[in-house]
Design an enzyme around this catalytic site. Structure first.
Site, PDB file in Angstrom:
ATOM      1  N   TYR A 210       8.332  -9.524   0.283  1.00 16.87           N
ATOM      2  CA  TYR A 210       7.147  -9.734  -0.542  1.00 16.87           C
ATOM      3  C   TYR A 210       6.532 -11.110  -0.359  1.00 16.87           C
ATOM      4  CZ  TYR A 210       7.524  -5.506  -3.393  1.00 16.87           C
ATOM      5  OH  TYR A 210       7.536  -4.212  -3.834  1.00 16.87           O
TER       6      TYR A 210
ATOM      7  N   LYS B 255      21.500  -3.659   3.563  1.00 12.24           N
ATOM      8  CA  LYS B 255      21.458  -2.922   4.838  1.00 12.24           C
ATOM      9  C   LYS B 255      22.186  -3.797   5.867  1.00 12.24           C
ATOM     10  CE  LYS B 255      20.046   0.578   7.346  1.00 12.24           C
ATOM     11  NZ  LYS B 255      20.570   1.951   7.135  1.00 12.24           N
TER      12      LYS B 255
ATOM     13  N   ASP C  62      20.432   3.165   2.121  1.00 10.53           N
ATOM     14  CA  ASP C  62      20.116   4.587   2.327  1.00 10.53           C
ATOM     15  C   ASP C  62      21.121   5.469   1.594  1.00 10.53           C
ATOM     16  OD1 ASP C  62      21.962   3.579   4.132  1.00 10.53           O
ATOM     17  OD2 ASP C  62      21.222   4.674   5.868  1.00 10.53           O
TER      18      ASP C  62
ATOM     19  N   ASP D 103      12.563  -2.461  -5.429  1.00  8.47           N
ATOM     20  CA  ASP D 103      11.288  -1.822  -5.766  1.00  8.47           C
ATOM     21  C   ASP D 103      11.421  -0.313  -5.595  1.00  8.47           C
ATOM     22  OD1 ASP D 103       8.493  -1.577  -6.311  1.00  8.47           O
ATOM     23  OD2 ASP D 103       8.153  -1.336  -4.155  1.00  8.47           O
TER      24      ASP D 103
ATOM     25  N   ASP E 199      12.170   2.808  -8.701  1.00  7.75           N
ATOM     26  CA  ASP E 199      11.279   3.957  -8.918  1.00  7.75           C
ATOM     27  C   ASP E 199      12.078   5.257  -8.862  1.00  7.75           C
ATOM     28  OD1 ASP E 199       8.942   2.543  -9.266  1.00  7.75           O
ATOM     29  OD2 ASP E 199       7.796   3.777  -7.858  1.00  7.75           O
TER      30      ASP E 199
HETATM   31  C1  IPM Z   1       6.619  -3.024  -9.301  1.00  9.51           C
HETATM   32  C2  IPM Z   1       5.327  -2.733  -8.601  1.00  9.51           C
HETATM   33  C3  IPM Z   1       4.872  -3.995  -7.892  1.00  9.51           C
HETATM   34  C4  IPM Z   1       5.942  -4.364  -6.896  1.00  9.51           C
HETATM   35  C5  IPM Z   1       3.496  -3.887  -7.229  1.00  9.51           C
HETATM   36  C6  IPM Z   1       2.446  -3.526  -8.248  1.00  9.51           C
HETATM   37  C7  IPM Z   1       3.117  -5.111  -6.468  1.00  9.51           C
HETATM   38  O1  IPM Z   1       5.482  -1.668  -7.724  1.00  9.51           O
HETATM   39  O2  IPM Z   1       6.623  -3.873 -10.215  1.00  9.51           O
HETATM   40  O3  IPM Z   1       7.625  -2.415  -8.953  1.00  9.51           O
HETATM   41  O4  IPM Z   1       5.971  -3.796  -5.789  1.00  9.51           O
HETATM   42  O5  IPM Z   1       6.777  -5.212  -7.202  1.00  9.51           O
HETATM   43 MG    MG Z   2       7.389  -0.758  -7.764  1.00  3.69          MG
END
Ligand code: IPM
Ligand code: MG
Length: 366
Positions: free
Chosen positions: A146, A195, A227, A251, A255
């Site tokens: 990032y 990884k 993975d 990240d 999710d």
């Molecule tokens: C999160 C989001 C952010 C990230 C984006 C909006 C830049 O996906 O907070 O997980 O990737 O960190």
């Molecule tokens: Mg995210």
């Protein structure tokens, strides 16, 4: 005590859910004798519309002057919103990345919990979901891909894009320490995800995490390749307590973990630095499609406010009052649309409420 809180309502459903979280916080203040002082700042699309940039330096200074920041959500529909025609560093997300970096919020805590009351929402087979799960993803937030050098250039008439992934041992050590500290307050297990079979940054990650582990003899440490971790999250999520990982892996895995709970509208998060300061926000996005319709679920933001009380203000009793109110409201059968069972027959047992009403119901239960 006086709590000096900067709020970022942001975009989409952000303003609605932050309003409800404030309502709940005010009720906590009243009950326990604290004064909540709120200052709003603009970030994301809301700031672009007014200032032409997703976060101004003044807004950062205001945030720095607070004890903690409570955020709703930022961003719009990437296909249709004019914000996404701007240069990448002027888009809504750039504001969030700038805030994380300027406040040195390197430790991102993302709990993923399967609530008993919402177990039916879990998309996994019942033989897996019946074990329940309660994990904390500890994601490094200010390093790695990032924030590495990136550029696109032409080589022999073809475009070549480069992103770089760098971690120093100090960056790894400080997040690892946070991860082990949190594990000590939980089930004392850390799964460090990397990884290391391919990446140098992961090999250093593993080495430093092992060094830090020596100071925590009560914590069990295991290493897992990213993975494999993605598979294990759907195969046997109950095995995880703290997942400790770098920025990009965190990240993606967070999710996935939130989806596995089936109720992303319930999940909070905290981003911390080395002081008590923190940024608290729901794990979900700005849901522009349902913005302004009073149907969003404010619970993830309310639970983020609870994390704020716990981590930035050491107000455990007050945080427990919020967590208890959330449990109670679910037990009492209230559901926003996102956590309502899909089947009609099942849904009949519950009461569908909007964002505001959910905020009121929570407030009454503080
Ligand atoms: C999160 C989001 C952010 C990230 C984006 C909006 C830049 O996906 O907070 O997980 O990737 O960190
Ligand atoms: Mg995210």
């Amino acid at each position: 005590m006086e709590l000096n809180i900067v709020c970022i309502p942001g975009d989409g459903i952000g303003p609605e859910i932050v309003t409800e979280a404030k309502k709940v916080l005010d009720a906590v203040g009243e009950k326990f004798g604290h004064t909540m002082k709120y200052t709003d700042i603009l970030m994301g699309g809301a700031s672009i519309d007014v200032h032409g940039v997703p976060l101004t330096d003044e807004a950062i200074e205001t945030a720095k002057g607070a004890d903690a920041v409570l955020m709703g959500s930022i961003g719009g529909d990437t296909a249709t919103s004019p914000w996404y025609k701007l240069e990448p560093n002027l888009r809504p997300e750039a504001g969030l990345l700038k805030l994380r970096k300027s406040l040195q919020l390197f430790a991102n805590l993302r709990p993923a919990i399967l609530y008993d009351e919402l177990a039916g929402a879990c998309p996994l087979k019942e033989e897996i979901s019946k074990a329940g799960f309660d994990m904390m993803i500890m994601r490094e937030l200010t390093g790695g891909l990032y924030f590495g050098e990136r550029y696109t250039k032409e080589v022999d008439g073809k475009l070549v894009a480069t992103d770089t992934l760098t971690y120093s041992e100090d960056e790894i050590r400080r997040i690892a320490i946070k991860g082990f500290d949190i594990a000590m307050k939980r089930r004392k297990k850390v799964t460090s995800v990397d990884k290391a079979n391919v990446l140098d940054s992961s090999r250093l990650w593993r080495k430093v995490v092992e060094e830090v582990a020596k100071d925590y003899p009560q914590v069990t440490l295991e290493h897992m390749l990213v993975d494999n971790c993605a598979m294990q999250l759907v195969k046997d999520p109950a095995q995880f307590d703290v997942i400790l990982t770098e920025n990009m892996f965190g990240d993606i895995l967070s999710d996935e973990a939130s989806m596995v709970t089936g109720s992303i509208g319930m999940l909070a998060s905290a981003s911390l630095n080395d002081t008590r300061f923190g940024l608290y926000e729901p794990s979900h996005g700005s849901a522009p499609d349902i913005a302004g319709k009073d149907i969003a679920n404010p619970i993830a933001t309310v639970l983020s406010a609870s994390m704020m009380l716990r981590y930035s203000f050491d107000l455990d009793k007050e945080a427990d009052a919020i967590d208890g109110a959330v449990k109670k409201v679910l037990q009492d059968g209230y559901r926003t649309a996102d956590i309502m069972p899909q089947e009609k027959e099942e849904a009949a047992a519950f009461k569908l409420v909007g964002c505001k009403e959910m905020g009121d119901l929570l407030t009454q239960r503080i």
